[in-house]
Write a protein that holds these residues in place. Sequence first.
Motif, mmCIF file in Angstrom:
data_model
loop_
_atom_site.group_PDB
_atom_site.id
_atom_site.type_symbol
_atom_site.label_atom_id
_atom_site.label_comp_id
_atom_site.label_asym_id
_atom_site.label_seq_id
_atom_site.Cartn_x
_atom_site.Cartn_y
_atom_site.Cartn_z
ATOM 1 N N ARG A 95 57.526 13.925 -37.715
ATOM 2 C CA ARG A 95 57.058 12.579 -37.355
ATOM 3 C C ARG A 95 56.176 12.628 -36.103
ATOM 4 O O ARG A 95 55.165 11.930 -36.009
ATOM 5 C CB ARG A 95 58.249 11.643 -37.148
ATOM 6 N N PHE A 96 56.546 13.457 -35.133
ATOM 7 C CA PHE A 96 55.714 13.576 -33.929
ATOM 8 C C PHE A 96 54.404 14.301 -34.241
ATOM 9 O O PHE A 96 53.367 13.990 -33.646
ATOM 10 C CB PHE A 96 56.486 14.319 -32.832
ATOM 11 N N LEU A 97 54.464 15.247 -35.151
ATOM 12 C CA LEU A 97 53.244 15.971 -35.523
ATOM 13 C C LEU A 97 52.213 15.036 -36.152
ATOM 14 O O LEU A 97 51.010 15.304 -36.087
ATOM 15 C CB LEU A 97 53.579 17.108 -36.485
ATOM 16 N N SER A 98 52.681 13.942 -36.774
ATOM 17 C CA SER A 98 51.732 13.004 -37.363
ATOM 18 C C SER A 98 50.812 12.414 -36.294
ATOM 19 O O SER A 98 49.643 12.122 -36.556
ATOM 20 C CB SER A 98 52.474 11.883 -38.102
ATOM 21 N N LEU A 99 51.319 12.271 -35.069
ATOM 22 C CA LEU A 99 50.488 11.773 -33.973
ATOM 23 C C LEU A 99 49.399 12.784 -33.633
ATOM 24 O O LEU A 99 48.241 12.424 -33.411
ATOM 25 C CB LEU A 99 51.352 11.506 -32.738
ATOM 26 N N GLU A 100 49.777 14.067 -33.604
ATOM 27 C CA GLU A 100 48.810 15.116 -33.284
ATOM 28 C C GLU A 100 47.751 15.233 -34.374
ATOM 29 O O GLU A 100 46.557 15.370 -34.084
ATOM 30 C CB GLU A 100 49.540 16.457 -33.117
ATOM 31 N N VAL A 101 48.172 15.168 -35.640
ATOM 32 C CA VAL A 101 47.220 15.264 -36.752
ATOM 33 C C VAL A 101 46.276 14.078 -36.744
ATOM 34 O O VAL A 101 45.063 14.218 -36.954
ATOM 35 C CB VAL A 101 47.968 15.365 -38.096
#
Length: 519
Positions: A250-256
Amino acid sequence: MFTLRSLAERSSLSLTVLVEGRPGAMDEPVAWVHNTELPDPSPYVREGELVLTNGLWLGHVSSAQFVRSVKGAGGSGIVFGLRAELSATPRGLVDACREEDVPLLEISIEVPFTAVSQAVADMLADERKQALVGMVRRGDALATAISRGAGAGGVLNVLRRDYDLPLAVVDRMARSLGTAGADLDADQLHAVATGLARHPPALEVELGEAGRAALFPVGAVGDIDAALICLRPLRRLTSAEREGLEQAARFLSLEVAKQQAVQAIEMRFASELLEMVLSGGSRAGEVPGRLRAFGVDPGGPLAVCSVAFAQHETATLHGLAEAIGEFFAAEGVPVVAAGGTQDVVAVLPWRHPEDGLPPMAQRLVREVERRFPGLRPVAGLGGIASHAAELRPALLQSREACRVLARTRTGPRVRAFSRLGTHRLLLGLLDAQTSRRFSAGLLDPLKDHDARRGGDLELTLRTFLDHDGQWAATAAALHVHVNTLRNRLAKVTELTGRDVGRTEDRVDLFLALTIDAID
């Protein structure tokens, strides 16, 4: 994690382990406790539950039957409670548990089953509390990593502090965005991208020697754009590990999403540069500055390469410009890759001989084909522009060469504008429907004749023109007598209305065959 061993180690319960069961059974998670005196508790015992019993069923079924019932229901073990009438655990129950590899614990008469239930509730509550505390702590660390620009690699490092797992982040273009304890090769990256492309996305992917890997989709702007990969199958991950991986995804979605926003801005700037070059006029003065922003020297020689997919009617596939940009980055060449409606144009500095461009374009086409399996990429090259002010002719030439190649099913994948035959350039200027109609009008009678009679009129005509109208050479190539060749070509004249002995008729037939090969 609540286990039989952790329960047995609580001194307040006075539990004695009589049978440890199969190897590892004492350390497996226990779901809950279930108090029963039914002769057959299997309909009510859930997977992983610990059965508590005083043995009131002993007068109705044998110990072996009761143990098999618990084992068949998936129970994690049995706790036998002693009572005044039964001061020791029955020998038959001990033997049955040993025979079936079912853990058996004994609890003294002074300790009620409610004490066991309370201890289990306390342990599970504490476990859940620790998990929530860990999730909050990890969430803070993940948010800090994202806010400080640590990227996908920073997110993975946070996750690795809690779990010693091999991890990677891969996007749908088969690009590695970050790794921690995992090293994926090109084939494995492609396998992940293929799994992401499924609907719904795969939960596991096969990675060859690395085995099966768990895939946790990473969404951005409503789509699944990447995945957090753990080089372990799902069945080997604990619930805590899965929760941690899902949280990180879920946090990686911010980075992507952040990376996509940056790429979108770069693509918009690149597209504007393309429009500036094509429009000329006052905006042409902005071209050098835009080129410098991408690291391309506007004062030196510039090459233009246009890439598209042959026989692909829809707009340029998403990700093609990014794939081209990454290819040149790997080559150590700065580039501006701008997506058009049907192609992607790459502008790059070129201080080498012009004959070095086609081999580079061939490598580019192979890389694009690897990224987009099942499609046929082609690349058109324009001339070398001595500086930015001369880009427009080179750009137009590269796009025209690419457009001609994109209409072919076979033939070269890479061509410079200067190497295209004049007839192909002229055909490229015609409306596709008009040229197809012209070709079909001449060739369909030959195709129909060959289909009905099993003949070779079309092959004969192609071979005759390929051999520049030489009768003997054509007959030898077809392994037929010259008289047979004359008879066939006479039939061609009859069906098409074109005489192969006349130059202008040969031109019509040659163009019809060329259009047929293109379409």
